[in-house]
Scaffold this motif. Structure first.
Motif, PDB file in Angstrom:
ATOM      1  N   THR A  80      17.769 -35.877 -39.798  1.00 58.78           N
ATOM      2  CA  THR A  80      19.512 -35.381 -40.424  1.00 58.78           C
ATOM      3  C   THR A  80      19.336 -36.419 -41.702  1.00 58.78           C
ATOM      4  O   THR A  80      20.628 -36.065 -41.810  1.00 58.78           O
ATOM      5  CB  THR A  80      20.075 -36.668 -39.557  1.00 58.78           C
ATOM      6  OG1 THR A  80      20.317 -36.342 -37.996  1.00 58.78           O
ATOM      7  CG2 THR A  80      21.313 -36.603 -40.387  1.00 58.78           C
ATOM      8  N   ILE A 104      29.443 -34.266 -42.604  1.00 57.85           N
ATOM      9  CA  ILE A 104      29.160 -33.116 -41.830  1.00 57.85           C
ATOM     10  C   ILE A 104      27.507 -33.277 -41.641  1.00 57.85           C
ATOM     11  O   ILE A 104      27.196 -33.106 -40.430  1.00 57.85           O
ATOM     12  CB  ILE A 104      29.277 -32.072 -42.464  1.00 57.85           C
ATOM     13  CG1 ILE A 104      30.860 -32.150 -42.585  1.00 57.85           C
ATOM     14  CG2 ILE A 104      29.047 -30.522 -42.127  1.00 57.85           C
ATOM     15  CD1 ILE A 104      30.726 -30.718 -43.331  1.00 57.85           C
ATOM     16  N   HIS A 108      26.125 -33.822 -38.131  1.00 60.43           N
ATOM     17  CA  HIS A 108      25.303 -32.917 -37.127  1.00 60.43           C
ATOM     18  C   HIS A 108      24.857 -32.377 -35.603  1.00 60.43           C
ATOM     19  O   HIS A 108      25.066 -31.909 -34.864  1.00 60.43           O
ATOM     20  CB  HIS A 108      24.893 -31.528 -38.267  1.00 60.43           C
ATOM     21  CG  HIS A 108      24.047 -31.383 -38.590  1.00 60.43           C
ATOM     22  ND1 HIS A 108      23.233 -32.443 -38.858  1.00 60.43           N
ATOM     23  CD2 HIS A 108      22.972 -30.873 -37.650  1.00 60.43           C
ATOM     24  CE1 HIS A 108      21.819 -32.823 -38.729  1.00 60.43           C
ATOM     25  NE2 HIS A 108      21.115 -31.867 -38.365  1.00 60.43           N
ATOM     26  N   ASN A 134      25.682 -28.364 -30.617  1.00 58.30           N
ATOM     27  CA  ASN A 134      26.577 -28.490 -31.125  1.00 58.30           C
ATOM     28  C   ASN A 134      28.266 -28.766 -30.880  1.00 58.30           C
ATOM     29  O   ASN A 134      29.145 -29.309 -31.367  1.00 58.30           O
ATOM     30  CB  ASN A 134      26.809 -26.954 -32.621  1.00 58.30           C
ATOM     31  CG  ASN A 134      27.660 -26.278 -31.676  1.00 58.30           C
ATOM     32  OD1 ASN A 134      27.104 -25.850 -30.620  1.00 58.30           O
ATOM     33  ND2 ASN A 134      28.529 -25.610 -31.937  1.00 58.30           N
ATOM     34  N   ILE A 157      31.111 -30.170 -38.601  1.00 59.63           N
ATOM     35  CA  ILE A 157      29.809 -30.077 -37.163  1.00 59.63           C
ATOM     36  C   ILE A 157      29.689 -29.291 -36.470  1.00 59.63           C
ATOM     37  O   ILE A 157      27.986 -28.744 -36.051  1.00 59.63           O
ATOM     38  CB  ILE A 157      30.551 -31.964 -36.856  1.00 59.63           C
ATOM     39  CG1 ILE A 157      30.151 -32.837 -37.448  1.00 59.63           C
ATOM     40  CG2 ILE A 157      29.515 -32.593 -35.367  1.00 59.63           C
ATOM     41  CD1 ILE A 157      30.379 -34.528 -37.190  1.00 59.63           C
ATOM     42  N   HIS A 160      27.489 -25.986 -38.263  1.00 53.91           N
ATOM     43  CA  HIS A 160      26.683 -25.743 -38.748  1.00 53.91           C
ATOM     44  C   HIS A 160      25.192 -25.663 -37.789  1.00 53.91           C
ATOM     45  O   HIS A 160      24.182 -25.049 -38.366  1.00 53.91           O
ATOM     46  CB  HIS A 160      26.027 -27.601 -38.793  1.00 53.91           C
ATOM     47  CG  HIS A 160      25.425 -27.787 -37.142  1.00 53.91           C
ATOM     48  ND1 HIS A 160      26.076 -29.123 -35.849  1.00 53.91           N
ATOM     49  CD2 HIS A 160      24.175 -27.739 -37.351  1.00 53.91           C
ATOM     50  CE1 HIS A 160      25.388 -28.750 -34.992  1.00 53.91           C
ATOM     51  NE2 HIS A 160      23.640 -28.136 -35.473  1.00 53.91           N
ATOM     52  N   ALA A 171      30.368 -27.038 -45.521  1.00 55.98           N
ATOM     53  CA  ALA A 171      29.807 -26.830 -44.347  1.00 55.98           C
ATOM     54  C   ALA A 171      28.952 -25.999 -44.535  1.00 55.98           C
ATOM     55  O   ALA A 171      27.771 -26.000 -43.785  1.00 55.98           O
ATOM     56  CB  ALA A 171      30.818 -26.516 -43.447  1.00 55.98           C
ATOM     57  N   GLN A 175      24.957 -25.364 -43.265  1.00 58.94           N
ATOM     58  CA  GLN A 175      24.624 -25.152 -42.372  1.00 58.94           C
ATOM     59  C   GLN A 175      23.230 -24.539 -43.133  1.00 58.94           C
ATOM     60  O   GLN A 175      21.863 -24.443 -41.515  1.00 58.94           O
ATOM     61  CB  GLN A 175      25.244 -24.043 -42.174  1.00 58.94           C
ATOM     62  CG  GLN A 175      24.995 -23.216 -40.690  1.00 58.94           C
ATOM     63  CD  GLN A 175      26.034 -21.795 -40.743  1.00 58.94           C
ATOM     64  OE1 GLN A 175      25.925 -21.585 -41.846  1.00 58.94           O
ATOM     65  NE2 GLN A 175      26.771 -21.065 -39.391  1.00 58.94           N
ATOM     66  N   ASP A 178      20.304 -27.848 -43.376  1.00 60.57           N
ATOM     67  CA  ASP A 178      19.826 -27.725 -41.719  1.00 60.57           C
ATOM     68  C   ASP A 178      18.246 -26.990 -41.881  1.00 60.57           C
ATOM     69  O   ASP A 178      17.236 -27.519 -41.253  1.00 60.57           O
ATOM     70  CB  ASP A 178      20.750 -27.828 -41.362  1.00 60.57           C
ATOM     71  CG  ASP A 178      20.643 -27.818 -38.915  1.00 60.57           C
ATOM     72  OD1 ASP A 178      19.975 -28.681 -39.076  1.00 60.57           O
ATOM     73  OD2 ASP A 178      21.029 -27.483 -38.039  1.00 60.57           O
TER      74      ASP A 178
END
Length: 336
Positions: A80, A104, A108, A134, A157, A160, A171, A175, A178
């Motif tokens: 994270t 976010i 997430h 999610n 969140i 994602h 956001a 995505q 991540d």
């Protein structure tokens, strides 16, 4: 004279991109609250997430390697933090709202299960309608801990996960961040575990990114920045990154020594689910049982789930009432 928050909002208005989400233009929270004098709305969201219990539990939840003893393997918490760092770097370069991006990113994975995607897969199989982390992350911030976050943070969140379409550029950045984070740190952890070597990675990818892990990470980040400048869309050159991701699924995520223990952890989650589902019968309404069990198990850390399994299913030896009786016998012997 205005507040510190007023000054920060004015700074956003003049310094952020026209495509950025301004904190003073937020859709708002479900329950209105008095404005903070020193923090913007998205800064408050970030702080609420960091201080919630679900965030602290991430330190004992699996990323890829189950319950690792080595201190340097990633956990869900360190993942994270890496996502947050990457996302903030991209947002800052694109003049997007870094505070929203950070909130976010930090939130997430709050709803992720113990034992990583193995735990998620088991619940997805057992639960009517399936289980998706999610959606559970949104449930954590909206219902279980009721953080009363801004709608933009909640949307980020929720979206994602790959395949969903975020409503804000921030956001979308998370995505991508991540995916960039887990591809790179999972390669690093797999090399550390001796499962793969850098030279095993696809030749085309090594030529494109070089074999230097830091340069590979930087190139992925720079591609997104360069393809998204002055654009309402966050874009990337995803060919080689996708190739790496697919290679990791074939060689690490699906069938590798990293997955050897998953049958055991799957059984733990399955048995806990069955036990608590049966335990709650005749105690609460039948239509609420599954929801309670999902919330309880998905919130568990790896360690807590293992200890609960031991407590419920592993027999304990009978303990003597007086555990120190041997020393008392010796005292009596040498007192005679």
């Amino acid at each position: 004279m205005g507040t510190i928050r007023d000054r920060l909002e004015q700074l956003e208005a003049v310094s952020l991109s026209k495509f950025a989400t301004k904190s003073f233009e937020t859709i708002g929270r479900k329950e209105p609250v008095e404005e903070c004098s020193i923090r913007t709305n998205f800064q408050r969201d970030r702080d609420r997430i960091i201080h919630c219990k679900a965030f602290r539990r991430l330190k004992h939840k699996t990323q890829v390697f189950l319950s690792p003893f080595d201190d340097h393997f990633r956990t869900r918490l360190t993942h994270t933090l890496e996502v947050s760092q990457i996302a903030r770097t991209i947002s800052r370069a694109l003049a997007l709202n870094e505070d929203l991006t950070e909130a976010i990113a930090l939130g997430h994975d709050l709803g992720h299960t113990p034992f990583g995607h193995c735990g998620e897969g088991v619940l997805n199989h057992l639960v009517k309608g399936g289980f998706r982390h999610n959606e559970q992350s949104v449930r954590v911030v909206e219902d279980l801990e009721y953080l009363n976050l801004c709608q933009e943070t909640i949307d980020g969140i929720y979206t994602h996960s790959w395949g969903l379409e975020p409503k804000t550029c921030e956001a979308k950045v998370v995505q991508f961040a991540d995916k960039i984070a887990y591809i790179n740190h999972d390669i690093d952890d797999s090399v550390r575990a001796g499962i793969i070597a850098e030279d095993d990675l696809p030749t085309e990818c090594r030529k494109y990114f070089t074999s230097d892990k830091n340069k590979r990470l930087s190139k992925m980040i720079n591609e997104i920045i360069n393809n998204s400048l002055n654009s309402p869309k966050i874009e990337e050159c995803w060919h080689y990154t996708t190739m790496l991701r697919e290679w990791m699924f074939q060689n690490v995520y699906v069938d590798s020594p990293a997955k050897l223990e998953e049958k055991k952890t799957a059984r733990i989650v399955c048995e806990l689910y069955k036990y608590y589902t049966d335990f709650l019968k005749n105690q609460v309404e039948e239509d609420k049982i599954e929801r309670i069990v999902i919330d309880y198990i998905s919130g568990m850390t790896d360690q807590y789930a293992i200890e609960k399994f031991k407590e419920l299913f592993i027999p304990k030896p009978i303990q003597a009432i007086n555990k120190d009786e041997a020393i008392f016998r010796l005292i009596k012997k040498y007192s005679e």
